[in-house]
Write a protein that holds these residues in place. Structure first.
Motif, short mmCIF file in Angstrom:
data_model
loop_
_atom_site.label_atom_id
_atom_site.label_comp_id
_atom_site.label_asym_id
_atom_site.label_seq_id
_atom_site.Cartn_x
_atom_site.Cartn_y
_atom_site.Cartn_z
N UNK A 112 -6.69 2.97 24.12
CA UNK A 112 -5.54 3.53 24.81
C UNK A 112 -4.37 2.56 24.79
N UNK A 113 -4.65 1.30 25.10
CA UNK A 113 -3.58 0.30 25.17
C UNK A 113 -3.00 0.03 23.78
N UNK A 114 -3.86 0.06 22.76
CA UNK A 114 -3.42 -0.27 21.40
C UNK A 114 -2.76 0.90 20.68
N UNK A 115 -2.82 2.09 21.27
CA UNK A 115 -2.39 3.30 20.55
C UNK A 115 -0.95 3.20 20.05
N UNK A 116 -0.04 2.81 20.94
CA UNK A 116 1.37 2.72 20.55
C UNK A 116 1.61 1.70 19.45
N UNK A 117 0.89 0.57 19.52
CA UNK A 117 1.04 -0.46 18.49
C UNK A 117 0.57 0.08 17.14
N UNK A 118 -0.53 0.84 17.17
CA UNK A 118 -1.05 1.40 15.91
C UNK A 118 -0.05 2.40 15.31
N UNK A 119 0.58 3.20 16.19
CA UNK A 119 1.55 4.19 15.70
C UNK A 119 2.78 3.51 15.08
N UNK A 126 -2.11 -9.07 15.10
CA UNK A 126 -1.06 -9.12 16.13
C UNK A 126 -1.36 -8.12 17.23
N UNK A 127 -1.81 -6.93 16.87
CA UNK A 127 -2.13 -5.92 17.87
C UNK A 127 -3.25 -6.39 18.79
N UNK A 128 -4.30 -6.99 18.20
CA UNK A 128 -5.41 -7.48 19.01
C UNK A 128 -4.93 -8.58 19.96
N UNK A 129 -4.11 -9.49 19.48
CA UNK A 129 -3.61 -10.56 20.33
C UNK A 129 -2.82 -10.00 21.51
N UNK A 130 -1.95 -9.05 21.23
CA UNK A 130 -1.12 -8.48 22.30
C UNK A 130 -1.94 -7.66 23.28
N UNK A 131 -2.90 -6.91 22.77
CA UNK A 131 -3.75 -6.12 23.67
C UNK A 131 -4.59 -7.03 24.54
N UNK A 132 -5.18 -8.08 23.95
CA UNK A 132 -5.97 -9.03 24.75
C UNK A 132 -5.13 -9.66 25.85
N UNK A 133 -3.91 -10.03 25.50
CA UNK A 133 -3.01 -10.67 26.46
C UNK A 133 -2.69 -9.74 27.62
N UNK A 134 -2.39 -8.49 27.31
CA UNK A 134 -2.02 -7.54 28.35
C UNK A 134 -3.23 -7.15 29.19
N UNK A 135 -4.39 -7.00 28.58
CA UNK A 135 -5.59 -6.69 29.36
C UNK A 135 -5.91 -7.82 30.33
N UNK A 136 -5.69 -9.07 29.94
CA UNK A 136 -5.86 -10.19 30.88
C UNK A 136 -4.85 -10.07 32.03
N UNK A 137 -3.62 -9.71 31.66
CA UNK A 137 -2.58 -9.61 32.68
C UNK A 137 -2.90 -8.57 33.73
N UNK A 139 -5.88 -7.47 34.37
CA UNK A 139 -7.23 -7.75 34.87
C UNK A 139 -8.21 -6.64 34.50
N UNK A 140 -8.18 -6.25 33.22
CA UNK A 140 -9.08 -5.20 32.75
C UNK A 140 -9.89 -5.65 31.52
N UNK A 141 -9.95 -6.93 31.26
CA UNK A 141 -10.67 -7.41 30.08
C UNK A 141 -12.11 -6.93 30.07
N UNK A 142 -12.77 -6.96 31.23
CA UNK A 142 -14.18 -6.57 31.28
C UNK A 142 -14.38 -5.06 31.19
N UNK A 143 -13.30 -4.28 31.35
CA UNK A 143 -13.40 -2.82 31.24
C UNK A 143 -12.88 -2.30 29.90
N UNK A 144 -12.58 -3.20 28.97
CA UNK A 144 -11.93 -2.81 27.72
C UNK A 144 -12.73 -1.79 26.92
N UNK A 145 -14.06 -1.82 27.04
CA UNK A 145 -14.92 -0.94 26.25
C UNK A 145 -15.16 0.41 26.92
#
Length: 375
Positions: A112-119, A126-137, A139-145
């Protein structure tokens, strides 16, 4: 330099962060009905602006015009010297957070978070780095899956915010994002939204009808009524010096008393009527004269049980008494039928007769508005 957990570590703010956004005479009409009268507003980079008002006041119309979801009837929107109101929504690059989250139920949080970057064709690394960064921000890293249906309402809202900010937009637009959450979760998410705004260096325009929400989040508030701006200012300015009774009502002045001026001078005004008489502080440039109709606004916490030496405003009978810890919230009715709202630490029971008072500087006296709502 100390790094903040979840902040864009080792980076400056995104290049897309805006300098200034100008709304110049922005209006929207539907035939003969004007939903939004000309709105002039300058938003500086990093500001949190709240559009506040009741349903139908024009706040969501203003947001949709800014997003490009509604065309302007008049006016223009200028972002860092470039006019953007002529561009379609996807070309403006703004982030949107909706009331209903609008998540894809079949996708994981990460997808869901990466969708716009993929489009937009952003590279995988770069997309993975940005998604990881935002998920940390958020606080959803553990819910990513996980999928949205496996998340709480607050977590779903954070996914929606993450999806908006991962694009590094110049502006994030939020349309009553907390309205579907329960009271406790709304309080928690208010703090989360403010933290994310600060840590990611966002510029945010936020629509709400909740004055407490707006006061706690915003740097500046724009109060709207019937498509017109009533007042623009900081929370402190609107809280202490509302421009009219409408703004006062939204800022917690629950006692709005229609009275008549008995006397007025440089020291203040005396208003009376309907078994009420009080000294207050006039608001507005036009001086008041005896006989003028006014509305006197008083907060419940400023209307108190009178001491023996004080000049009372009136007597009233306590009808509803609510326990709020060390303070009681009292709703009382005067002989003339006016309802008064006050807070007190003293013992009051339903049916008790209470005598109330208010300090003159805490009673704001507004000229009564005309039929069109103009004081």
């Amino acid at each position: 330099m100390t790094e903040t957990l979840g902040s864009p570590v080792g980076r400056k703010r995104p290049d897309s962060q805006l300098g200034e956004l100008h709304l110049r005479g922005v209006s929207r009409a539907y035939g003969a009905h004007t939903a939004l009268n000309p709105l002039d507003l300058t938003v500086k980079g990093g500001e949190f602006i709240a559009l506040l008002g009741p349903s139908g006041c024009g706040k969501t119309t203003a947001l949709n015009c800014l997003a490009g979801l509604l065309p302007l009837t008049e006016g223009e929107i200028v972002l860092d010297g470039r006019r953007v109101d002529t561009l379609p929504p996807e070309k403006r690059g703004f982030g949107m957070v909706f009331q209903n989250y609008a998540l894809f139920p079949h996708m994981t949080v990460r997808a869901n978070v990466a969708f716009g970057l993929r489009m937009r064709g952003v590279g995988k690394a770069e997309a993975r780095r940005r998604v990881d960064e935002v998920l940390r921000l958020v606080r959803l890293t553990e819910q990513a899956h996980k999928h949205p249906g496996q998340l709480s309402g607050g977590q779903q809202q954070r996914v929606a915010i993450a999806r908006a900010i991962v694009m590094e937009p110049p502006l994030v637009l939020m349309d009553e994002p907390l309205s579907n959450l329960d009271a406790a979760l709304r309080l928690q998410m208010r703090s989360e939204i403010r933290r994310i705004h600060q840590e990611f260096g966002l510029t945010t325009l936020y629509v709400t009808h909740d004055q407490e929400e707006a006061l706690s989040l915003a740097d500046r508030l724009v109060v709207l009524r019937a498509g017109r701006v009533s007042q623009i200012g900081t929370p402190a300015e609107l809280y202490e010096r509302p421009a009219d009774p409408h703004v006062a009502a939204f800022m917690g002045y629950r006692n709005l008393l229609p009275l008549t001026i008995a006397s007025a001078d440089a020291a203040g005004a005396v208003a009376e009527g309907r078994d009420l008489r009080l000294h207050g502080t006039p608001v507005g440039a036009r001086p008041l004269s005896p006989g003028d109709e006014v509305v006197v606004a008083v907060r419940p916490e400023d209307l108190r049980l009178a001491e023996a030496h004080e000049q009372a405003v009136t007597e009233a009978v306590a009808e509803i008494v609510e326990y709020h810890g060390r303070v009681l919230h009292v709703e009382a009715v005067t002989r003339a039928g006016d309802r008064l709202y006050l807070k007190t630490g003293r013992q009051v029971r339903p049916g008790d007769t209470v005598t109330v008072a208010v300090a003159p500087e805490r009673a704001l006296v507004f000229r009564a508005p005309d039929e069109e709502g103009t004081p």
